[in-house]
Motif scaffolding. Structure first.
Motif, mmCIF file in Angstrom:
data_model
loop_
_atom_site.group_PDB
_atom_site.id
_atom_site.type_symbol
_atom_site.label_atom_id
_atom_site.label_comp_id
_atom_site.label_asym_id
_atom_site.label_seq_id
_atom_site.Cartn_x
_atom_site.Cartn_y
_atom_site.Cartn_z
ATOM 1 N N GLY A 1 3.179 3.460 6.390
ATOM 2 C CA GLY A 1 1.826 3.699 6.274
ATOM 3 C C GLY A 1 0.927 2.344 6.374
ATOM 4 O O GLY A 1 1.535 1.205 6.057
ATOM 5 N N HIS A 2 -0.308 2.437 6.753
ATOM 6 C CA HIS A 2 -1.278 1.423 6.784
ATOM 7 C C HIS A 2 -0.970 0.167 7.463
ATOM 8 O O HIS A 2 -0.238 0.531 8.631
ATOM 9 C CB HIS A 2 -1.430 1.131 5.371
ATOM 10 N N GLY A 3 -1.243 -1.056 7.266
ATOM 11 C CA GLY A 3 -0.904 -2.120 7.750
ATOM 12 C C GLY A 3 -2.232 -2.839 8.462
ATOM 13 O O GLY A 3 -3.321 -2.109 8.622
ATOM 14 N N LYS B 1 0.357 -4.755 -2.449
ATOM 15 C CA LYS B 1 -0.359 -4.018 -1.559
ATOM 16 C C LYS B 1 0.723 -2.874 -1.087
ATOM 17 O O LYS B 1 2.001 -3.103 -0.579
ATOM 18 C CB LYS B 1 -0.789 -4.590 -0.336
ATOM 19 N N GLU B 2 0.331 -1.582 -0.743
ATOM 20 C CA GLU B 2 1.082 -0.602 -0.425
ATOM 21 C C GLU B 2 1.818 -0.972 0.839
ATOM 22 O O GLU B 2 2.834 -0.595 1.362
ATOM 23 C CB GLU B 2 0.102 0.762 -0.255
ATOM 24 N N LYS B 3 0.790 -1.516 1.777
ATOM 25 C CA LYS B 3 1.468 -1.551 3.217
ATOM 26 C C LYS B 3 2.450 -2.626 3.220
ATOM 27 O O LYS B 3 3.538 -2.295 4.187
ATOM 28 C CB LYS B 3 0.314 -2.380 4.209
ATOM 29 N N ILE C 1 6.114 6.935 5.443
ATOM 30 C CA ILE C 1 6.573 6.066 4.215
ATOM 31 C C ILE C 1 5.054 5.646 3.467
ATOM 32 O O ILE C 1 4.662 4.848 3.951
ATOM 33 C CB ILE C 1 7.599 5.327 4.068
ATOM 34 N N HIS C 2 4.904 6.006 2.225
ATOM 35 C CA HIS C 2 3.583 5.490 1.410
ATOM 36 C C HIS C 2 4.112 5.255 0.029
ATOM 37 O O HIS C 2 5.206 5.821 -0.401
ATOM 38 C CB HIS C 2 2.391 6.700 1.484
ATOM 39 N N ALA C 3 3.040 4.717 -0.613
ATOM 40 C CA ALA C 3 3.194 4.457 -2.188
ATOM 41 C C ALA C 3 1.630 4.437 -2.621
ATOM 42 O O ALA C 3 1.058 3.294 -2.631
ATOM 43 C CB ALA C 3 3.898 3.100 -2.366
ATOM 44 N N ASP C 4 1.001 5.635 -2.874
ATOM 45 C CA ASP C 4 -0.196 5.717 -2.847
ATOM 46 C C ASP C 4 -0.737 5.437 -4.444
ATOM 47 O O ASP C 4 0.140 5.083 -5.461
ATOM 48 C CB ASP C 4 -0.809 6.837 -2.447
ATOM 49 N N GLY C 5 -1.875 5.643 -4.718
ATOM 50 C CA GLY C 5 -2.773 5.122 -5.883
ATOM 51 C C GLY C 5 -3.537 6.435 -6.333
ATOM 52 O O GLY C 5 -3.631 7.443 -5.371
ATOM 53 N N ARG D 1 -7.298 10.178 0.897
ATOM 54 C CA ARG D 1 -7.167 8.662 1.008
ATOM 55 C C ARG D 1 -6.199 8.380 2.063
ATOM 56 O O ARG D 1 -6.703 7.345 2.789
ATOM 57 C CB ARG D 1 -6.225 8.376 -0.410
ATOM 58 N N GLU D 2 -5.216 9.046 2.428
ATOM 59 C CA GLU D 2 -4.427 8.570 3.579
ATOM 60 C C GLU D 2 -5.161 8.600 4.932
ATOM 61 O O GLU D 2 -5.187 7.953 5.853
ATOM 62 C CB GLU D 2 -3.198 9.413 3.552
ATOM 63 N N ASN D 3 -5.933 9.786 5.048
ATOM 64 C CA ASN D 3 -6.845 9.972 6.252
ATOM 65 C C ASN D 3 -7.837 8.881 6.294
ATOM 66 O O ASN D 3 -8.238 8.962 7.528
ATOM 67 C CB ASN D 3 -7.367 11.511 6.277
HETATM 68 ZN ZN LIG Z 1 -0.789 5.426 1.740
#
Ligand SMILES: [Zn+2]
Length: 441
Positions: free
Chosen positions: A163-165, A178-180, A232-236, A266-268
């Motif tokens: 995810g993200h980046g 950072k999650e990314k 794959i994510h690791a959110d807050g 959040r993800e969107n």
């Molecule tokens: Zn995420």
């Protein structure tokens, strides 16, 4: 021409930053970030106010001119040349008595520039984005599966989406994790494991620190012939106490809980932070969303999500004991099963600590690998088993599109999976014409 020497800011890209300075109604360019990806480079200019600008091609090949009205940088833009693999040179000057700031980029052959502005969000202010795209993007797109010959064993292709980046760091833990970064590391570990499995191959949606739009992630998975996608994510979460891993599948209707709704929101919003050219992306996303006949793939998604959840349970806490449902944009591919794994809450201090360790990252990757193995054994027709295309009766056949046909109905009639139909017909659009011939062998 009034050439000026601009303030040189020391430090490595992608974080060149000066304090924004406001002088009258002049827009300051106070930051520059550079995100090279396999098929494009994103250059982001931070501005302290909205700017009028124009990007035009000059007569000379490879030369593009960016003109910003009433703007001035407080740092040098020259350093981007050294860092960017697609730029030959950059020149800047002030024109029209200081009313215009001009940047001239000379691009390498086969590179095209596009630009757009992004409005402020919670992470950044006004931004001007310049994307340098490889015209013939051979890099970054996975090579077709060489083993994919008729009669040979078909490999299960797993698209791994970290995810993200780039511009979008994802959630940030209390220690600044950072999650990314975490999710890319877990994704790489999973890639390594999958590549050791016979009958399987992994495709990384992003391989480094750059942003891929949510629709772009689906398109890349599809282009590389993915049989399934794991994001794959690791959110807050707003509460530090929230903890545990969870697995999500797409829901068209209601999210399964308040938390699931929050997570999907959040993800969107990733595209707003990571930076997406709305005009271009809306076309791509419409393509991804058009065919909503995804019943079978949805069932498989729920099944694999459940298997992943059971494996995650063996290595740590879960956030609830069931598969969650929410409307995540990255899960909206109708033609292959997809799921999103939240590996934990980066905003929970204990889990942030765990997620930073390579031991835990490896455990997460191992758990997903075990689940994928069980999945492959359960659904051999999706990959790992004999290819459905070995059926002699359909050999050499082409299908002619009739009124009312969709790719899904053709898939059902021919017994060829949607992803195989796409592999056989590169560049095939969802918009079918009556009489159009589609290869099914
Ligand atoms: Zn995420």
């Amino acid at each position: 021409m009034d050439r000026r020497g601009f303030l040189q800011i020391a430090g490595a890209l992608p974080l060149l930053h000066a304090l924004p300075s406001k002088a009258g109604d002049i827009t300051s360019i106070f930051g520059i970030r550079l995100w090279p990806a396999p098929d494009h480079t994103r250059i982001v200019l931070d501005l302290d106010s909205e700017v009028e600008y124009k990007l035009s091609k000059s007569g000379n090949p490879g030369k593009v001119i960016l003109k910003l009205k009433r703007a001035q940088p407080v740092l040098s833009l020259d350093a981007v040349v050294k860092e960017d693999p697609r730029l030959k040179s950059v020149k800047t000057w002030s024109a029209q008595g200081g009313n215009q700031f001009v940047v001239e980029f000379v691009l390498l052959r086969g590179v095209e520039a596009r630009s757009f502005v992004l409005p402020p969000n919670e992470s950044y202010g006004h931004r001007l984005v310049l994307d340098l795209h490889n015209l013939e993007s051979k890099v970054g797109v996975a090579k077709p599966d060489r083993q994919q010959k008729s009669g040979s064993r078909k490999r299960l292709t797993i698209a791994i989406d970290a995810g993200h980046g780039g511009e979008d760091p994802g959630a940030v833990g209390h220690k600044g994790t950072k999650e990314k970064r975490i999710v890319l590391s877990v994704a790489r570990r999973l890639e390594k494991l999958i590549s050791k499995e016979s009958g399987m191959r992994a495709v990384m949606i992003r391989k480094g620190d750059y942003y891929v739009s949510l629709g772009g992630r689906i398109r890349k998975a599809r282009k590389s012939g993915a049989d399934l996608l794991i994001s794959i994510h690791a959110d807050g979460f707003k509460k530090k106490s929230a903890h545990g891993a969870s697995v999500f599948v797409l829901s068209d209707k209601r999210a399964s809980s308040e938390m699931a709704r929050w997570m999907a929101r959040r993800e969107n919003r990733s595209d707003r932070i990571g930076g997406v050219d709305r005009k271009r992306e809306s076309r791509g996303l419409a393509y991804a969303l058009r065919d909503m006949e995804r019943g079978a793939n949805q069932k498989i998604s729920v099944d694999l999500a459940g298997i992943i959840l059971q494996e995650l349970k063996k290595i740590g806490d879960l956030h609830g004991n069931r598969v969650h449902r929410a409307s995540f944009a990255v899960l909206k591919a109708p033609d292959f099963p997809s799921m999103l794994v939240e590996t934990g809450f980066i905003t929970n201090p204990r889990e942030e600590r765990l997620l930073r360790t390579s031991a835990h990252q490896q455990k997460l990757a191992n758990a997903m690998m075990k689940a994928v193995r069980q999945f492959a054994a359960k659904y051999p027709s999706l990959g790992g088993g004999k290819s459905v295309r070995t059926n002699a009766s359909i050999k050499g056949r082409e299908y002619r599109v009739k009124r009312g046909d969709t790719l899904s109905s053709i898939s059902k009639k021919s017994g060829i999976s949607l992803s195989n139909i796409r592999k056989l017909n590169p560049g095939l659009s969802d918009m079918l014409r009556i009489g159009q011939k589609i290869r099914i062998q």
